[in-house]
Design an enzyme around this catalytic site. Structure first.
Site, short mmCIF file in Angstrom:
data_model
loop_
_atom_site.label_atom_id
_atom_site.label_comp_id
_atom_site.label_asym_id
_atom_site.label_seq_id
_atom_site.Cartn_x
_atom_site.Cartn_y
_atom_site.Cartn_z
N LYS A 1 -7.93 -3.78 -49.17
CA LYS A 1 -8.56 -4.98 -48.63
C LYS A 1 -10.04 -4.87 -48.86
CE LYS A 1 -8.58 -8.97 -46.67
NZ LYS A 1 -7.92 -9.33 -45.42
N SER B 1 -6.19 -7.51 -51.64
CA SER B 1 -6.58 -8.71 -50.93
C SER B 1 -8.08 -8.67 -50.66
CB SER B 1 -5.82 -8.83 -49.60
OG SER B 1 -4.43 -8.96 -49.81
N GLY C 1 -0.58 -13.80 -52.68
CA GLY C 1 -0.93 -14.36 -53.97
C GLY C 1 -2.16 -13.67 -54.55
N GLN D 1 -2.37 -6.86 -61.01
CA GLN D 1 -1.44 -6.23 -60.05
C GLN D 1 -0.02 -6.58 -60.50
OE1 GLN D 1 -3.07 -7.48 -56.00
NE2 GLN D 1 -4.54 -8.33 -57.48
N GLY D 2 0.56 -5.74 -61.32
CA GLY D 2 1.84 -6.04 -61.91
C GLY D 2 1.65 -6.86 -63.18
#
Length: 364
Positions: A159, A226, A343, A348-349
């Site tokens: 975060k 995030s 989202g 990320q992937g």
């Protein structure tokens, strides 16, 4: 060490009565809380203050029960909250604890968790090399502290900060211009920089600044990043498996190649011994302790060859669209709606997709 994960419903962003009851009944020792991850009622954008509200509420409760100050609690416990529970998703938070185990299990690996914090960032750091490098260092520190090898890392939650337009402009006037003056876009750069920092720590990428929001072939397979105005630096939570830890919990992860990739969900479930044909049974669903998903509205405007409108909707942010869609897909398979679906899956992937990580009790 022995890890535990307990999920609590979140009736509103200030209602922490579930954790209070668990502490009062002895279910959780507040001094053993090492991290909290959750989904709040807000929109997940720059002006989502529900994340900070829940952070404050939990820090005050834990401080009350431990005798620490709220500031001391926040200095040692990462509180990672993502706004947006569209569709069937349920507001909730998951509390992670770690205790010394004098009778560790013999052999095998169990759920392990490590945490770390970077120094504070300024708007001009976001999406740039300083954020990448400091995030990588924090991930490495958390792995070492928890004795988790690279190959056994299944999920890294970060975060990082979001900044208001006034803060961004002030940085520009100070002679240190950020990569963008758009607060929402700067959040994207922050998630991307954090993700490439995770990738650098795990040897998935060189961790350079140039690919940020440019080369989406570079990504972390386990990162979930995030951003929010309630933090100033990156808070890092590394979760994996380690032979230095004991207990009945395990974690598995898999890639989701697009918003409809149920095969990825099934792979993660299979690794945990959770059958789904086509849905996890109610009995087996009780073994699930937490679920984390990153997803992205595909940038080419298509899903499996057919167009979608998420990127061009002037009324609803693309993140809100994709959370609702992917949340429903995953919930329908795992038979659980208290999922951390986030989202903004930049790096990320796989591009246009994301990743899923699940924590569950092993089948006795």
């Amino acid at each position: 060490m022995r890890a535990d994960v307990v999920r609590f419903a979140l009736p509103d962003p200030g209602d922490v009565s579930g954790l209070r009851q668990a502490i009062d009944t002895g279910r959780i020792d507040p001094k053993t809380i090492v991290a909290v991850i959750g989904k709040t009622h807000g929109n997940g954008l720059v002006n989502d203050y529900t994340r900070g509200y829940l952070t404050l509420s939990l820090a005050l409760l834990i401080a009350e029960k431990t005798g620490d100050t709220p500031e001391a609690v926040r200095a040692r416990v990462p509180f990672v909250f993502s706004g947006g529970v569209e569709g069937v998703l349920s507001p909730h938070y998951s509390v992670f604890t770690a205790v010394a185990d004098e009778t560790p299990d013999s052999g095998g690996k169990s759920l392990a968790i490590g945490v770390a914090f970077t120094p504070d960032f300024h708007p001009h750091d976001i999406g740039r090399q300083r954020q990448i490098d400091l995030t990588a260092a924090a991930v490495e520190h958390a792995m070492a502290a928890a004795k988790i090898d690279r190959a056994d890392v299944h999920f890294v939650q970060t975060k990082g900060p979001a900044f208001t337009l006034a803060e961004i402009i002030a940085d520009r006037y100070a002679g240190t211009p950020p990569v963008t003056d758009n607060p929402g876009k700067l959040m994207s750069y922050g998630r991307a920089g954090s993700a490439l920092g995770v990738a650098k720590a795990l040897g998935e990428s060189a961790g350079l600044e140039a690919p940020v929001l440019n080369d989406f072939s570079q990504f972390s397979s386990v990162a979930s990043c995030s951003a929010g105005v309630e933090v100033r630096g990156n808070e890092v939570i590394v979760i994996g498996m380690s032979s230095a830890w004991s207990g009945p919990l395990a974690i598995a992860h898999a890639a989701m190649n697009d918003a409809l990739d149920t095969a990825g969900i099934y792979r993660a479930l299979a690794d945990l011994g959770l059958p789904a044909s086509p849905q996890v049974s109610a009995a087996d669903a009780k073994r699930l302790r937490a679920g984390f998903v990153k997803c992205e509205a595909s940038r080419d405007g298509k899903i499996r060859g057919r167009g979608h409108t998420m990127l061009n909707d002037g009324d609803i942010d693309p993140q809100r669209h994709i959370r609702a869609a992917v949340g429903a897909v995953v919930a329908s398979v795992v038979n659980d709606t208290a999922l951390f679906v986030s989202g903004g899956a930049e790096h990320q992937g796989p591009d246009g997709g994301g990743m899923i990580a699940l924590i569950a009790e092993r089948n006795a």
